[in-house]
Design an enzyme around this catalytic site. Structure first.
Site, PDB file in Angstrom:
ATOM      1  N   ASP A 172     -44.057  -6.139 -27.782  1.00 41.19           N
ATOM      2  CA  ASP A 172     -45.172  -6.613 -26.949  1.00 41.19           C
ATOM      3  C   ASP A 172     -44.817  -6.341 -25.483  1.00 41.19           C
ATOM      4  O   ASP A 172     -44.809  -5.192 -25.071  1.00 41.19           O
ATOM      5  CB  ASP A 172     -45.429  -8.090 -27.288  1.00 41.19           C
ATOM      6  CG  ASP A 172     -46.738  -8.607 -26.741  1.00 41.19           C
ATOM      7  OD1 ASP A 172     -47.228  -8.070 -25.738  1.00 41.19           O
ATOM      8  OD2 ASP A 172     -47.284  -9.585 -27.293  1.00 41.19           O
ATOM      9  N   GLU A 183     -48.572 -15.353 -21.589  1.00 39.97           N
ATOM     10  CA  GLU A 183     -48.296 -13.927 -21.330  1.00 39.97           C
ATOM     11  C   GLU A 183     -47.909 -13.714 -19.872  1.00 39.97           C
ATOM     12  O   GLU A 183     -47.961 -14.636 -19.057  1.00 39.97           O
ATOM     13  CB  GLU A 183     -49.561 -13.095 -21.619  1.00 39.97           C
ATOM     14  CG  GLU A 183     -49.605 -12.493 -23.013  1.00 39.97           C
ATOM     15  CD  GLU A 183     -48.715 -11.268 -23.136  1.00 39.97           C
ATOM     16  OE1 GLU A 183     -48.009 -10.947 -22.170  1.00 39.97           O
ATOM     17  OE2 GLU A 183     -48.717 -10.648 -24.211  1.00 39.97           O
ATOM     18  N   ASN A 191     -55.208  -5.804 -20.393  1.00 38.84           N
ATOM     19  CA  ASN A 191     -54.045  -6.462 -20.968  1.00 38.84           C
ATOM     20  C   ASN A 191     -52.893  -6.346 -19.970  1.00 38.84           C
ATOM     21  O   ASN A 191     -53.122  -6.575 -18.800  1.00 38.84           O
ATOM     22  CB  ASN A 191     -53.770  -5.842 -22.352  1.00 38.84           C
ATOM     23  CG  ASN A 191     -52.882  -6.698 -23.203  1.00 38.84           C
ATOM     24  OD1 ASN A 191     -53.030  -7.919 -23.213  1.00 38.84           O
ATOM     25  ND2 ASN A 191     -51.955  -6.086 -23.920  1.00 38.84           N
ATOM     26  N   ARG A 245     -60.953  -5.519 -22.978  1.00 42.77           N
ATOM     27  CA  ARG A 245     -60.463  -6.328 -21.868  1.00 42.77           C
ATOM     28  C   ARG A 245     -59.159  -5.716 -21.392  1.00 42.77           C
ATOM     29  O   ARG A 245     -58.521  -4.945 -22.108  1.00 42.77           O
ATOM     30  CB  ARG A 245     -60.207  -7.771 -22.309  1.00 42.77           C
ATOM     31  CG  ARG A 245     -59.055  -7.933 -23.305  1.00 42.77           C
ATOM     32  CD  ARG A 245     -58.611  -9.388 -23.347  1.00 42.77           C
ATOM     33  NE  ARG A 245     -57.666  -9.689 -24.401  1.00 42.77           N
ATOM     34  CZ  ARG A 245     -56.339  -9.561 -24.296  1.00 42.77           C
ATOM     35  NH1 ARG A 245     -55.791  -9.063 -23.212  1.00 42.77           N
ATOM     36  NH2 ARG A 245     -55.547  -9.913 -25.297  1.00 42.77           N
ATOM     37  N   ASN A 258     -49.544  -2.275 -23.581  1.00 36.39           N
ATOM     38  CA  ASN A 258     -48.670  -3.436 -23.419  1.00 36.39           C
ATOM     39  C   ASN A 258     -47.526  -3.177 -22.457  1.00 36.39           C
ATOM     40  O   ASN A 258     -47.756  -2.529 -21.429  1.00 36.39           O
ATOM     41  CB  ASN A 258     -48.215  -3.911 -24.808  1.00 36.39           C
ATOM     42  CG  ASN A 258     -48.701  -5.325 -25.077  1.00 36.39           C
ATOM     43  OD1 ASN A 258     -48.718  -6.152 -24.186  1.00 36.39           O
ATOM     44  ND2 ASN A 258     -49.109  -5.581 -26.300  1.00 36.39           N
TER      45      ASN A 258
HETATM   46 CA    CA Z   1     -48.713  -8.344 -24.122  1.00 38.00          CA
END
Ligand code: CA
Length: 294
Positions: free
Chosen positions: A199, A19, A103, A101, A149
């Site tokens: 995403d 990521e 991101n 958490r 995101n």
């Molecule tokens: Ca992501």
């Protein structure tokens, strides 16, 4: 419809949840994360040296700091990371007691840091999206998001684009760079009929959005003014997670991918799942990562 785009594998390391790629121009390096392993990866494209820093907890995102090192959205709040000194220093934990958490996150052009959270068990509407100012004060900007995101600002810094993953829309907000206020939420790209889930994303010099699709086998370029699909990069792996431009002239697109939660059969069919990819010489320039001014 891959057309001119040829994704290449940068190196053979496999992430569970690759990521958050960030290009480090001074270091000729691409940085990225394995969120679930709590790792920050760095790969120098000239020397081919690969180093891994382990934070000891999940790392959802990093943004470079003006004074060096990084600010990070972590499993347990937000903190500074110095990979040279091997230090993690938390400074705020706005979600203590929640099973969340952090991101995705990025710095804006005024040097603030924006990051959002999600439930560790992916329960819907449990996350939030925050702005951390340069005095380290924190401001909740959006409540009840599911998976906070992709985010990007237009080149004029008048619009913030934002993805809340399970809702397959790209939203836009009017952005006031002076105050950090966001208003007037609207949908600019409707992906509800597309394969996979939007995403991470990045924006290019022309103001077009490059969106990675989880379980969608691709990264695609959209026009946020018309909502139209412009170009697409087909990948040999299902789970694209995020992308950013890098390379000496900012025209190479780095793409992170994930291998978590895949069956043995799926992993056998996708041996490159979890690796870092690059499409060199896209012909389109990206925009450099902004730095956190605190
Ligand atoms: Ca992501």
């Amino acid at each position: 419809m891959n057309g001119e785009f040829q994704p290449e594998i940068v190196l053979d390391h496999i992430c569970k949840l690759g990521e958050g790629p960030v290009w480090d121009a001074a270091g000729n390096s691409i940085l990225w994360l394995d969120i679930l392993q709590g790792e920050i990866h760095q790969f120098n494209i000239n020397t081919k040296q690969h180093s891994i820093f382990t934070a000891g907890e999940m790392v959802g995102c990093i943004a470079p700091r003006e004074q060096g090192g990084f600010v990070a959205g972590l499993e347990y709040g937000i903190g500074f990371i110095d990979t040279e000194k091997k230090e993690v220093k938390h400074f705020i934990h706005p979600e203590e007691g929640l099973n969340n958490r952090f991101n995705d996150g990025k710095a804006d052009a005024a040097g603030r840091f924006w990051t959002g959270s999600m439930s560790k068990t992916e329960e819907e509407n449990k996350g939030n999206f925050y702005m951390v100012d340069t005095d380290l004060s924190i401001h909740k900007k959006i409540e009840n998001v599911s998976i906070s995101n992709g985010l990007a600002w237009n080149t004029d810094n008048t619009i913030l684009y934002y993805i809340n993953t399970p809702i397959n829309y790209v939203f836009a907000f009017d952005f006031n760079m002076e105050t950090g206020e966001i208003n007037n939420q609207r949908v600019v790209v409707d992906l509800t009929h597309e394969k996979g889930f939007a995403d991470g994303m990045t924006i290019d010099e022309e103001g077009m959005l490059w969106i990675a699709f989880y379980d969608g086998w691709r990264v695609a370029r959209y026009n946020p003014v018309t909502g139209d699909l412009l170009q697409q990069i087909d990948l040999p792996v299902a789970n694209a997670t995020c992308c950013t431009f890098g390379g000496t002239d900012f025209t190479d697109l780095y793409i992170t991918t994930a291998s978590k939660g895949m069956s043995k059969e799926a992993l056998a069919q996708q041996p490159h799942a979890g690796k870092l990819f690059v499409v060199k010489n896209t012909g389109i320039k990206g925009t450099p990562a902004q730095k956190f001014k605190a």
